[in-house]
Enzyme design. Structure first.
Site, PDB file in Angstrom:
ATOM      1  N   ARG A  14     -10.015   7.514   0.092  1.00  0.00           N
ATOM      2  CA  ARG A  14      -8.657   7.793   0.583  1.00  0.00           C
ATOM      3  C   ARG A  14      -8.262   9.235   0.265  1.00  0.00           C
ATOM      4  NH1 ARG A  14      -3.592   4.145  -1.381  1.00  0.00           N
ATOM      5  NH2 ARG A  14      -4.550   4.486  -3.421  1.00  0.00           N
TER       6      ARG A  14
ATOM      7  N   ARG B  63       6.283   5.821  -4.949  1.00  0.00           N
ATOM      8  CA  ARG B  63       6.837   4.503  -5.300  1.00  0.00           C
ATOM      9  C   ARG B  63       7.696   3.909  -4.187  1.00  0.00           C
ATOM     10  NH1 ARG B  63       3.317   3.005  -9.144  1.00  0.00           N
ATOM     11  NH2 ARG B  63       3.070   4.686 -10.650  1.00  0.00           N
TER      12      ARG B  63
ATOM     13  N   TYR C  12      -1.949   9.723 -12.387  1.00  0.00           N
ATOM     14  CA  TYR C  12      -2.519   8.820 -13.399  1.00  0.00           C
ATOM     15  C   TYR C  12      -3.676   9.535 -14.110  1.00  0.00           C
ATOM     16  CZ  TYR C  12      -0.360   4.396 -11.700  1.00  0.00           C
ATOM     17  OH  TYR C  12       0.491   3.379 -11.362  1.00  0.00           O
TER      18      TYR C  12
ATOM     19  N   TYR D 144     -12.003  -0.632  -6.310  1.00  0.00           N
ATOM     20  CA  TYR D 144     -10.704   0.021  -6.081  1.00  0.00           C
ATOM     21  C   TYR D 144     -10.806   1.536  -6.321  1.00  0.00           C
ATOM     22  CZ  TYR D 144      -5.827   1.415  -6.784  1.00  0.00           C
ATOM     23  OH  TYR D 144      -4.619   2.063  -6.721  1.00  0.00           O
TER      24      TYR D 144
ATOM     25  N   GLU E 214       1.769  -8.363  -8.270  1.00  0.00           N
ATOM     26  CA  GLU E 214       2.330  -7.119  -7.737  1.00  0.00           C
ATOM     27  C   GLU E 214       3.413  -7.527  -6.735  1.00  0.00           C
ATOM     28  OE1 GLU E 214      -0.500  -3.928  -6.789  1.00  0.00           O
ATOM     29  OE2 GLU E 214       0.519  -3.680  -4.868  1.00  0.00           O
TER      30      GLU E 214
HETATM   31  C1  3EB Z   1       0.216   0.688  -9.563  1.00  0.00           C
HETATM   32  O1  3EB Z   1       1.409   0.911  -9.703  1.00  0.00           O
HETATM   33  C2  3EB Z   1      -0.170  -0.684  -9.113  1.00  0.00           C
HETATM   34  O2  3EB Z   1      -3.475   2.240  -4.501  1.00  0.00           O
HETATM   35  O3  3EB Z   1      -2.119   2.259  -2.805  1.00  0.00           O
HETATM   36  C3  3EB Z   1       0.509  -0.204  -6.234  1.00  0.00           C
HETATM   37  C4  3EB Z   1       0.835   0.344  -4.987  1.00  0.00           C
HETATM   38  C5  3EB Z   1      -0.770  -0.080  -6.718  1.00  0.00           C
HETATM   39  C6  3EB Z   1      -0.127   1.033  -4.234  1.00  0.00           C
HETATM   40  C7  3EB Z   1      -2.395   1.938  -3.967  1.00  0.00           C
HETATM   41  C8  3EB Z   1      -1.728   0.616  -5.961  1.00  0.00           C
HETATM   42  C9  3EB Z   1      -1.405   1.170  -4.742  1.00  0.00           C
HETATM   43  O4  3EB Z   1      -0.656   1.519  -9.831  1.00  0.00           O
HETATM   44  C10 3EB Z   1      -1.162  -0.678  -8.021  1.00  0.00           C
END
Ligand code: 3EB
Length: 347
Positions: A162, A228, A215, A155, A334
């Site tokens: 990306r 989001r 993050y 990942y 998820e």
């Molecule tokens: C998160 O909130 C959970 O890498 O495109 C959620 C939505 C998550 C999109 C992405 C990853 C992605 O981090 C994982």
């Protein structure tokens, strides 16, 4: 030719994008209005590949049935191909799919990173050519997402590829990213679907969570590039795409080993995103008006997760449940959701 009254004219001027969960047969019954689709099925599909992306995932609620998220629009649809992308284009909106086998890339560097960068670069090149500058939503499906190679979780390799493509095209990686999800499947090519348009969406963040674009490094050298949710207006219609949402508060995973509590926390996050959408727009979205897709790591968690979702949303809850790996090993599920003006219901 039959005369077209003013109502018909209004329809033509205001094409509306709408989505539905359908069977493969129902999707193919009216192919002309299909803008694009994502079909989830653990067995190979007899389906027109130009219409949909096949994602090899097992449905948990109805194990032997494929289910398709189908997007249609009311205007003319034109199909095209660019590199590895197949796309269909309506008035101001484009749906594309790409399935890229990793073995096409050189074995010296992380294959998934190269595949992700190639796929995203092709998407941005296509959108530049066609002048569809705005991305609303990406769906990312990745084989063996939690496995390690080249000293890094796959990942995280995906996130590097990306983000490199975003940077190469001068796109913002700190804000205004499209809504997205990233899930794992056992095997198969890197599978990506996307919706783009000619008018900008409103990107929405969640005040309970740090923006994923920010993050900290403990989750990998490059942050994921998504927001989001995105709120899109097309004609007179509104579509709210809520990204894959998990039991994360701030940046930390909560409720390790408790699928019911992770469901509750993920739904608290979706509620917070809805509140934020309602604050920033004249719409009024609520949990009962959304269609959900729930990705569950362990099939045995289906019953308790579903009961909790129904408790929160109500008996009328529209949801599809799939077996999938989630991008952090401590996440058990998820949940993504969508609201479209014309109902996004099950048939
Ligand atoms: C998160 O909130 C959970 O890498 O495109 C959620 C939505 C998550 C999109 C992405 C990853 C992605 O981090 C994982």
């Amino acid at each position: 030719m039959r005369a077209c009254g003013h109502r018909c004219g209004a329809l033509m001027r205001d094409p509306v994008l709408h989505g539905e969960y359908q069977s493969v047969a129902d999707m193919q019954e009216q192919p002309d209005s299909v803008l694009g689709a994502i079909c989830f099925s653990s067995t190979p599909l007899m389906v027109d590949q130009a219409l949909c992306l096949h994602v090899p995932m097992q449905r948990l609620d109805q194990p032997d049935e494929a289910v398709c998220e189908v997007w249609r629009c009311s205007g003319q649809v034109a199909a095209g191909q660019y590199g590895d992308i197949r796309y269909r284009q309506g008035d101001g909106v484009l749906f594309g799919v790409i399935a890229l086998p990793e073995h096409r890339f050189d074995a010296g560097r992380p294959l998934l990173q190269q595949a992700a960068e190639s796929a995203y670069r092709q998407v941005f090149e296509l959108l530049n050519r066609l002048e569809y500058h705005y991305l609303f939503r990406f769906w990312n499906y990745i084989a063996d997402i939690n496995a390690e190679s080249f000293g890094m979780e796959r990942y995280q390799q995906f996130n590097i590829g990306r983000q490199d493509a975003f940077l190469a095209h001068g796109r913002d990686v700190l804000g205004n990213a499209p809504a997205a999800c990233a899930l794992g499947m056992r095997e198969g090519p890197l599978a990506i679907a996307f919706i783009a348009g000619t008018a900008p969406p409103l990107n929405i963040e969640n005040p309970r969570q740090i923006s994923a674009c920010r993050y900290p490094q403990q989750y990998g050298p490059r942050s994921p590039t998504f927001s989001r949710a995105s709120l899109v207006r097309i004609g007179k219609g509104t579509v709210l795409f809520i990204s894959g949402t998990a039991s994360i508060v701030g940046h930390a995973t909560l409720h390790h080993d408790d699928a019911v509590m992770q469901t509750r926390e993920a739904m608290a996050n979706i509620k917070a995103v809805l509140d934020e959408a309602n604050r920033q727009s004249p719409d009024s979205f609520d949990l009962a008006g959304l269609a959900y897709r729930v990705y569950i790591r362990h099939p045995a968690d289906l019953a308790p997760v579903r009961a909790e979702l129904v408790r929160i949303v109500g008996e009328q809850c529209t949801a599809v449940y799939l077996q999938a790996d989630i991008c952090r090993t401590d996440l058990l599920l998820e949940i993504e959701a969508v609201h479209a003006t014309k109902s996004f219901g099950m048939e």
